[in-house]
Design an enzyme around this catalytic site. Structure first.
Site, PDB file in Angstrom:
ATOM      1  N   TYR A 133       1.400   8.737   4.477  1.00 46.38           N
ATOM      2  CA  TYR A 133       0.763   9.395   5.612  1.00 46.38           C
ATOM      3  C   TYR A 133       0.773  10.917   5.457  1.00 46.38           C
ATOM      4  O   TYR A 133       0.746  11.647   6.438  1.00 46.38           O
ATOM      5  CB  TYR A 133       1.477   9.032   6.924  1.00 46.38           C
ATOM      6  N   LYS A 137       8.581  -0.302  -3.683  1.00 45.16           N
ATOM      7  CA  LYS A 137       7.500  -1.077  -4.315  1.00 45.16           C
ATOM      8  C   LYS A 137       7.242  -0.476  -5.696  1.00 45.16           C
ATOM      9  O   LYS A 137       6.106  -0.301  -6.135  1.00 45.16           O
ATOM     10  CB  LYS A 137       6.230  -1.056  -3.451  1.00 45.16           C
ATOM     11  N   ASP A 184       7.636  -6.557  -0.125  1.00 43.71           N
ATOM     12  CA  ASP A 184       7.123  -7.889   0.191  1.00 43.71           C
ATOM     13  C   ASP A 184       8.264  -8.890   0.337  1.00 43.71           C
ATOM     14  O   ASP A 184       8.290  -9.707   1.249  1.00 43.71           O
ATOM     15  CB  ASP A 184       6.099  -8.350  -0.851  1.00 43.71           C
ATOM     16  N   ASP A 212       6.861   1.646   8.807  1.00 45.33           N
ATOM     17  CA  ASP A 212       5.983   1.465   9.963  1.00 45.33           C
ATOM     18  C   ASP A 212       5.695  -0.017  10.171  1.00 45.33           C
ATOM     19  O   ASP A 212       5.774  -0.547  11.286  1.00 45.33           O
ATOM     20  CB  ASP A 212       4.687   2.246   9.732  1.00 45.33           C
ATOM     21  N   ASP A 261       7.688  -2.983  13.040  1.00 45.66           N
ATOM     22  CA  ASP A 261       6.968  -3.854  13.970  1.00 45.66           C
ATOM     23  C   ASP A 261       7.424  -5.296  13.803  1.00 45.66           C
ATOM     24  O   ASP A 261       7.604  -6.032  14.788  1.00 45.66           O
ATOM     25  CB  ASP A 261       5.461  -3.749  13.737  1.00 45.66           C
TER      26      ASP A 261
END
Length: 358
Positions: free
Chosen positions: A138, A189, A222, A246, A250
């Site tokens: 971001y 990752k 993942d 982020d 959630d």
């Protein structure tokens, strides 16, 4: 008596409802404690402001906010305004210039709330997710060229700096060190993102040398979703990039019962700029105006704000009040499969604060 200057930015949708509720709860905290008061200024920035003025925050708005001790934020976003305009025009327009690089998102199963995971209790799911909040995916680097042509190109460049990664890793290790289990999971990752995320991994190993009492491991993002779902008790403190955290936070909120209960602190740990506190949830226009938004995430964010301001006693009292209220199924809002209203929950939390003897 200490006075704290608080900038309230309700924003859009249910943000206006839950911030109003949160300010009532904070006033109850101030009244019950008796040692501090809040000087609150309301800023009507957001999508309505954008429709009237063409910007979500006026020129010089960030300079106005510098005078405050903390920012209490609701949500931003509207169905008729593109999401990238609302996010970059307000929330990120505050986080980035104020260098709020540590986004902290605690997640646990509160009393009276059931996880959708069978047999999982608060003993199994009590996490803090640390999100790098200033760069990564971001960072805002990239662009578009050859617009509208068959060869149109759009790039989104993830930025990983040694300075940025080092400071969030050190923050996460220190937080893990302060918690009873002293356990940290570094999400990555680097098998696919072989430059920035390899640097992320390397710096994690370097910083770990300064925290020999912290047990840490590394997990591909993942695989992390599987671990959070199938083995939540193996996790405690988690650190991840701007995008990965982020998404994972959630998921964490959902596993703890509802995104409506989840809080956020956007911290400038050094205190050079004000920090900002907000619920994780968005503006939720589908329930706006119905009086059923869950204010618990906003109340829990207020707990984090009080802790940040140094009012530990008031913060602890507010957290006990929240837990007392969530323990009563009659005070569960629809997101928790109940029938309570925002007003009912707010009144109950205020009553619990004012009636507390601790």
């Amino acid at each position: 008596m200490k006075t704290y200057k608080i900038a309230a930015i309700p924003g859009d949708g249910i943000g206006k409802e839950v911030v109003a509720a949160g300010l009532r709860v904070l006033e109850a905290c101030s009244s019950r404690d008796g040692n501090f008061k809040l000087d609150v200024a309301d800023f009507p920035w957001g999508s309505d402001y954008y429709k009237a003025h063409g910007v979500l925050m006026p020129e010089g708005g960030i300079d106005e906010l510098k005078a405050f001790d903390a920012i209490y934020f609701g949500a931003v976003g509207a169905p008729d305004v593109p999401d990238h305009l609302t996010l970059w025009g307000l929330r990120l327009a505050i986080c980035q210039p104020f260098d709020q690089y540590a986004n902290v998102r605690p997640t646990r199963i509160l009393p009276g709330i059931e996880s959708p995971l069978r047999g999982v209790t608060a003993r199994d799911l009590d996490w803090v997710i640390v999100r790098e909040n200033s760069e990564g995916e971001y960072a805002g680097q990239g662009g578009r060229s050859h617009r509208g042509l068959p060869e149109e190109v759009a790039t989104e460049v993830s930025i990983f700096t040694r300075a940025g990664v080092s400071r969030i890793m050190r923050f996460a290790f220190q937080l893990a060190q302060s918690r009873p289990r002293k356990l940290l999971t570094v999400v990555t990752k680097s098998n696919a993102q072989r430059h920035g995320m390899v640097l992320w991994d390397e710096i994690a190993r370097e910083v770990a040398n300064d925290f020999p009492d912290v047990i840490w491991d590394k997990m591909l993002v993942d695989a992390m979703t599987v671990r959070m779902t199938l083995n939540p008790g193996s996790l405690d403190t988690i650190v991840a990039t701007n995008l990965h955290a982020d998404i994972l936070s959630d998921l964490a909120a959902a596993l703890a019962g509802s995104i409506g209960i989840a809080p956020t602190a956007n911290l400038n740990p050094e205190g050079r700029f004000p920090s900002m506190f907000e619920p994780i949830h968005g503006s939720a226009f589908d329930i706006t105006g119905k009086g059923i938004a869950n204010p618990v995430g906003t109340f829990w964010s207020a707990v984090m704000m009080l802790e940040h301001l140094g009012e530990a006693s008031a913060a602890a009292r507010l957290m006990r009040a929240i837990e007392r209220v969530t323990a009563d199924p009659a005070l569960h809002t629809p997101d928790l499969r109940g029938n309570a209203t925002t007003e009912m929950v707010t009144q109950a939390v205020c009553a619990a604060i004012l009636g507390a003897n601790e």
